[in-house]
Structures are given as C-alpha cells and as structure tokens.
Enzyme design. Sequence first.
Site, PDB file in Angstrom:
ATOM      1  N   ASN A   1      17.442  14.321  77.011  1.00 37.27           N
ATOM      2  CA  ASN A   1      16.367  15.040  78.403  1.00 37.27           C
ATOM      3  C   ASN A   1      15.210  13.512  78.122  1.00 37.27           C
ATOM      4  O   ASN A   1      15.017  13.383  78.714  1.00 37.27           O
ATOM      5  CB  ASN A   1      15.534  15.964  77.899  1.00 37.27           C
ATOM      6  CG  ASN A   1      15.955  17.113  78.185  1.00 37.27           C
ATOM      7  OD1 ASN A   1      17.122  17.201  78.619  1.00 37.27           O
ATOM      8  ND2 ASN A   1      15.558  18.101  78.347  1.00 37.27           N
TER       9      ASN A   1
ATOM     10  N   PHE B   1       6.375  22.060  74.361  1.00 38.39           N
ATOM     11  CA  PHE B   1       7.659  21.712  75.544  1.00 38.39           C
ATOM     12  C   PHE B   1       8.434  20.769  75.853  1.00 38.39           C
ATOM     13  O   PHE B   1       7.216  20.117  76.541  1.00 38.39           O
ATOM     14  CB  PHE B   1       7.374  22.959  75.739  1.00 38.39           C
ATOM     15  CG  PHE B   1       6.797  24.070  76.450  1.00 38.39           C
ATOM     16  CD1 PHE B   1       8.239  25.490  76.029  1.00 38.39           C
ATOM     17  CD2 PHE B   1       5.938  25.216  75.593  1.00 38.39           C
ATOM     18  CE1 PHE B   1       7.417  26.850  75.386  1.00 38.39           C
ATOM     19  CE2 PHE B   1       5.207  25.534  74.760  1.00 38.39           C
ATOM     20  CZ  PHE B   1       6.424  27.123  74.218  1.00 38.39           C
ATOM     21  N   GLU B   2       8.843  20.313  75.909  1.00 34.61           N
ATOM     22  CA  GLU B   2      10.017  19.351  76.524  1.00 34.61           C
ATOM     23  C   GLU B   2       9.641  19.116  78.029  1.00 34.61           C
ATOM     24  O   GLU B   2       9.825  17.845  78.073  1.00 34.61           O
ATOM     25  CB  GLU B   2      11.588  19.058  76.033  1.00 34.61           C
ATOM     26  CG  GLU B   2      12.404  20.031  76.791  1.00 34.61           C
ATOM     27  CD  GLU B   2      13.604  20.292  75.964  1.00 34.61           C
ATOM     28  OE1 GLU B   2      13.907  20.757  75.042  1.00 34.61           O
ATOM     29  OE2 GLU B   2      14.868  19.746  76.641  1.00 34.61           O
ATOM     30  N   ASN B   3       8.771  19.515  78.601  1.00 38.27           N
ATOM     31  CA  ASN B   3       8.514  18.840  80.124  1.00 38.27           C
ATOM     32  C   ASN B   3       7.666  18.789  80.165  1.00 38.27           C
ATOM     33  O   ASN B   3       6.911  18.224  80.972  1.00 38.27           O
ATOM     34  CB  ASN B   3       8.616  20.395  80.920  1.00 38.27           C
ATOM     35  CG  ASN B   3       7.950  21.890  80.295  1.00 38.27           C
ATOM     36  OD1 ASN B   3       7.670  21.669  79.448  1.00 38.27           O
ATOM     37  ND2 ASN B   3       7.842  22.965  81.024  1.00 38.27           N
TER      38      ASN B   3
END
Lengths: 252, 252, 214, 214
Positions: free
Chosen positions: D16, A49-51
């Site tokens: 991001n 997950f990109e977090n």
Amino acid sequence: MDYTLKELMVVAAAREIRDGEIVFVGMRLPLLGFAVAKELHAPRAVGLFENGVVRDWPALAPIFTMSDPPNICRSLSCGGLIDVMSLLQSGRVDLGFIGGGEIDRFGNLNTHWVEENGRRVRLPGSGGAADIASLAGRCIVIMNHERRRFPPKVRFITSPGYGEGRGWREGKNLKGGGPARAITSLGIFSFDSESREMILSSFHPGVSIEEIQRETGWPLKVSDEVRETRSPSVEELAAVRKYDPKGVWTNN
Amino acid sequence: MDYTLKELMVVAAAREIRDGEIVFVGMRLPLLGFAVAKELHAPRAVGLFENGVVRDWPALAPIFTMSDPPNICRSLSCGGLIDVMSLLQSGRVDLGFIGGGEIDRFGNLNTHWVEENGRRVRLPGSGGAADIASLAGRCIVIMNHERRRFPPKVRFITSPGYGEGRGWREGKNLKGGGPARAITSLGIFSFDSESREMILSSFHPGVSIEEIQRETGWPLKVSDEVRETRSPSVEELAAVRKYDPKGVWTNN
Amino acid sequence: MEEGIPRPLEVEEHSNFTIALALQAAGMGLPYLPTRTALGSDFSCGPHFSSIACPFTGEKLLAVRAVAPDVAILHVQRADSEGNAHLWGNLGVTREAAYAAKRVILTCEELVDHEMILGDPNRTLVPGFLVSHVVHARFGSHPSPTQGYARRDDEFYFDYHRQSRSLEGFQEWLRKWVFEAGDHEGYLELLGKERREKLKPGDELFSPAVNFSV
Amino acid sequence: MEEGIPRPLEVEEHSNFTIALALQAAGMGLPYLPTRTALGSDFSCGPHFSSIACPFTGEKLLAVRAVAPDVAILHVQRADSEGNAHLWGNLGVTREAAYAAKRVILTCEELVDHEMILGDPNRTLVPGFLVSHVVHARFGSHPSPTQGYARRDDEFYFDYHRQSRSLEGFQEWLRKWVFEAGDHEGYLELLGKERREKLKPGDELFSPAVNFSV
C-alpha cells in the site's frame, strides 16, 4: 468453555496493547482487540488505519472495511494514506497487527502465493502488511495454526520477520523492531531475543504442546516457562461482546 | 503621459498571459497584471501562489502578502506549498513571474547578495523564485533597470536564466523553459532562441535606446524590429485602476 | 544578522520548495527527498544538497537533506487540550513542519471541546499525539493574519521594518514589544483595545457544512 | 486473472505504501521517491524498485519508480462543471492519484455551483484544470460507500465474491450488472428503489462550519 477461540485470540491481541500506545490496527480480530484494550487497560491508546484514519475511540458501528463511514465519522483525523504511513516510517508507531497465508520459524509472512495440489494459488499480496512489518516498533502476528501454513521457510517473503535470523533485519536496514508475538489458533509465541526464532510461550486451553508441534513444520522451541494461555476475564469477554454483539468476527 | 511607468509595466505583464494559462503569480506588479489579464483577454487564466492558493479570480481586497485573508477567501483551492510546487515540478504551470536584485545578459537572476561600496549586502534569497525559474514553462522577469543591477554576469545565480548560454539549461536538466521576457523600467526584452542572450524588443515611451544601453552593463543587442512599447489602452488602464484604485503599487 | 549580533547564526540556503521538501523528508522519516528544482542555482552547492542520478532513468536530480526542527510553533484557529486542532485558510508548510519537528507547540484562537474536533476529521492538522503543548492565545499570529480571526496588521509591519533598519531601533522595538510586554496578555494590552478591534475581520463567511452521516 | 482470461495482464507488485509513493512521485513530477519500507520483502526485487544509498547518510533505502496512470476515476460528493470538487471522509490515495494521472474523470453525488466550491477552498480535491471530465452519478461509488451519501452495500460484495469464484459465475455477474445494465441509470434501476433507500445514510451529522471572513 464459555468463550470462543476467536474471543480468546481477540483478548490476547488486546493484552498486547499498552496504554498510550500508537497502534496500527488491522481489520477483524485486531480491530476488536483495539476496542477491548481501549475499554479496559489502554484508554489512551490511539488507532491508525492505513487509509489515513486516526481514531481514539472505536468505530460507531460494526464495519467490514476501514473505509466504512462509521470508521471515518468522528475520527480524530482523516488524512491520506501517506500521512499515516509517514508516521509509521518515522518510527512513531509503537505496534501493528498483521496476518498472513504462511509464517515460518523466523516470523516471515507470505501473503503472495502458495502451492496447493501442485497448483500455484494467488493470495492477496501485501496490502499494508509489508509496511507494518518493515516499520512498526513491534509487530503482532495473528494466524490460523495449520501445518501447511507453518513451513520452516516461507516460499516468498511478503512481510519480513527476522529473515534468516539474528542480524538479518539490521543488514536490510529495516527500522521496525520485527515480530514480538504470534497469536495463533493454538497458542501464543514470542521470538528469541538472540536467535530470533519463534518460541511457544503459551498453549490455549484444551490444546496440547504435541498438537501444536504436529501443526508446525519445524522442530518447535518451547519456552521454559510455557503455560496455558490465560482465559479471558469476565470484563474482557464483556468488552469483546460489546463490540461484536452478534459474533460476526468471534463465532467459531 | 496619462499613465505611470508602473501602470505600463503592469499592462506589459498582463499581455504576457494567454487565455487559459496556469500562471505562477508573484506579488505587486505581476499580481496586478494577472488581475488585468483576467479582466480583459484571459478570463480563463488560473493563478497559483506558492503558499498553496489557486485562484480563478483576483483577491477580494488589496493585499500585501499572498497569505492575506482576502487572497485565501473564495479561492478555488487552498492546499499546501508542496501541492502547487508539485504542479510546477510536473510541468503543469505555463508561466511564472519573478524579479531580482541583479540580472545578467543570459537572464540569470541574483537575489542573494550584492556588493555596495565594497560591503556585501544580503538580499532576501530565493523565496520561490529559483523554483519558478527552474520549472515554469516560461518565465517573465520584472526589473528596475539600473546599470548596477545589470552586470554582464551575476555574482551569484539564485534563479537560473540561460546560465552561460545555449545548451546550459539542458545540461543542468532544468525542465522549465527559462526566461521568455524581461519587463524593465526602461523597456521590454526577449531572449535570442539561438544564443539565449537578452535582446531589446521595445523601449518605453520617452526612453531612448542609448539610455537603455547606458543602464546596461554589457553591449546591448537590439532587435531588428525594435519599436516603442505599446501604450496601455483605455481598457487596460481602467482595469489596472480598478484593482489598484489608490495607486499603492502603480504610483511612480 | 550579517554582522553576527548578538552572536553568529549558521544559515542554510533554501528555496521555498527545497525547505518544504526538507521538512517533508523529515516528517516522512526519510533522510532526503529528490527534486528537479534549483539544479542551476548556486545555493544548491551547499552541503545539505547533493547531485544525484535517478536509479531508473539516470537523469540528474537534486537531493535535499531532511530538516527536523527541534521545535515548531504553529498557530491554529481551534485546538482541544490534547493538541487535536482544526486549521483552515493558509496552509503553506504547516503540516510538513508539524510532522517534521521533534516538538510541536500549538497556539490557538479558541480552545474547544474534543467533540468539536471530531466533527470534521478531514480538517485536523495532525493527530494530537504529535503535539507537546497547547497555548490559548487570541491574536496569537499577530501581526500576521489568521483567517476568520485576525487581519494582517500592515502598520505593525511597516513600523517594524522602519525601526529594525538600525541596531538601536531594533533594540528599542525589542524592549517595547518583547521585554516590557512580558507575556501575551501584556502584548495584547500594549497593542490596545482599539487596534485589536480594527484587526477583527468583517462579516462572517461560513464554509458550507458537509455531512459525515454513516 | 492468473490464467490470463480473457487476456494476460502484467502485474506490478506493490505494498500500500509503495503504490502510494509511486503515485505521489508522478504527481510531484519526479521519476521516483525513496522509502524505508519493503527493504526485506521479496516483491521489492521487481524492476520498478531499486536499492539505493542515501547521498548524505549512506544508508540503504528503496527507490520506488513513479506510476502515472493513463486515467484516474475518482468519486466525490460535490463537483462543479469545471472539475473543482469537494471530497470528504475517506481520502486514501485519492489526491495522489488525481495529481499523478494523465486524465482525471470525476464522478459526483451532487453537481454544484462554482460558488459553493469557493466557500471552502481547503476542501478542494485538486484544481479543476487537472480534471478532464465530470459525471453526475448518484451512488457512483456503489457498492463502496460515500460518506454522507451512501452506505457500503455489504450484501452486494458478498454476492460478487460468491459468484466470481467460478468463471461462469463471474460472466453471469458481468452480464447482469455491466452489459445489461447499460449505463448508470440502468444500473441504479436494476439495484431497485428499496435497495437504494436502504443505502442512504442515517441522521445528518454536519461538520462545524468554519469562518473564512477577511
């Protein structure tokens, strides 16, 4: 039909994941698809997950964002965004799921802005989608199939597909493989290995090729082997419903 | 003398640290100097170690390397090397201590190789010294003062001082301030704010200016205000001995 | 080493920061990273450095070429059999090395259940899929310390420094501690029970637990 | 926002990854960082990006200009009064933001003794000298979650999304939750005791302790 369209799409997403693969997971349908794949044919797949979260099993409880506590708790690793993006950039992620506001015939996605009734409407922007589209080994696109979302050429490339066709990604020095599949609300598409154009490979049960053409803004290429999308098996449906018991994501 | 030369040097190092400063601490004498400063006049100073450790009080027990468990335990922060080097590179470190095999009149340090009896002898290389010399707000050099270690021009610049003099650091785009002081076994030196040349500001008790000149490989500049190095006070000596009770680092 | 015994080695000169950046670049999948360090240092003339200008400000910077080691051997306190590991205490460039290397071999003080690793995901060194081998090796960092498991063996370092001053001394050291020890069990036996006991750290100093509840 | 109400904002488009790199660059004291992402994305034509060539391989890369925020406001579970803090659970770009920002304001669930922070230095977010203010604010991340302290308030998000569809609805939302609430205590009171209770997480799930003994 004893399943919903979204259940069919989740199952189609799950089938794209091979055992042992490293998967950049999005939210909603791909998240469920990852859970279904883990449950059935890809128990050794790992989700990123990109977090910064890396999971080898689905979240403890239904989640709305990847940063909800049930997605963090008992994960394999919870580092920073740059840690997982570094794995992506160094070519260690096999596939990633993305969506978009618009997609064109070469699989380019626009999530920046569209025009509606002559007015420019702002969309959410890239998020991590441009990064996944640039860098993942292969990309799976999930889309609602409507004509206004399928122009011949997107107005703005947020997440690159094959640009203007063959050789374009190489010219940009994009290391990721580009879109391998588009799973839409009407059918499943692959991309021609020569021209890089989107090709219809299967239509969902109850959908005609003509209907898909009507909802697509360019003359659609259809695979010689086009067939109906395989319906979810009993096991697949059971897995989807295990992880979305209330149908939050999969009710039509 | 009721103190050793090394105790004097430790105290001189401690006096360079101002209260509240962020200090890149080395091992041995500067490490002790940091402890002494914390104990006496700089209780709010913070020490950084290039392995990633940030401490606001001295190590729990005597240590040989900065990675020994007593230097990690109960530190303020224990991150990676790049974390503390990032603080250094972004200009948030006030001063750092370094040493070297050779130093020249502009404060350049060589820790790469020297020639002894016509044979090239390999020294340990930079470690973190080049980084501190490049990037710290100001640098304090600690050296044994021997003529063979004080050539007019070092054979190899490991850790830059003022290069060839005024303007050289600016030309290289070096963000750190360069050497502010050299504390040697014979005296203490500052650097001329114009020419950037080393200037004798004090000679240790019992050492003559002539002796220092003999052990220096170029015509030594002497400050108009040159005086004897101030001896350690009772409090300073007590602090040194508190942190080096067996004289491991400070016995002559 | 300077004399090329037993064979010459190629040496790339780095500072602590530049080698860390070289590893970080490789781990991030980049061919280089920029830095402000070493701009005036003579070792930055090597072919693994390049003087560059910032594309926005024009100012002079140094580019450090990526270094991707063939293998990284890293010691941790806890690992599961899949290479998911908890490392605490000193970090240095451990994470950068793990991300940069083509293969990662972990040695660990304790081989633990997968469940224990999941209990504190913020402490995971790297995801296990980057790890190729896990070796259970108590005192695996000897003579270096491992926080909570082993003190630094200062005497062992002193001995090594003494003996390695001459070629003969070094070969003697090698014979005893590498060739005759044979494997890690042999090495630990050679070290002796008494010495191993002395290396064990003092009173336990446990971290405050954190709550991951959802 | 598209209509410049109440006043126009300048927007820098990022992915991001590129915004994280922009923060990382600033935190590392660099004017830019290179990347392989977004090379084919139209937003990478902005002035905060620049097409560059690797000085070693010659290949095409994208330079991302550093972003140093004037202020970063970060929520943590534990902080001492000097700004030394323990953060666990979701990290995202928190560290990068803390290193990059000119000023850092920490809000914390618990204000703890300095000694507790020293008990687990590997969990320290950033050294306290980078922090300018510490605010004790229970549920300080509301409506977002804080691992171990607060669940996500999904309903609050739904309400906000519904109300903020029109300018009037948004102003009404602002009036209630910002202007009339006044301060954090007022906000918590407005939220109500029952709702706060529902936000508290379930059974404790403590991390396994680690031993820092020396």
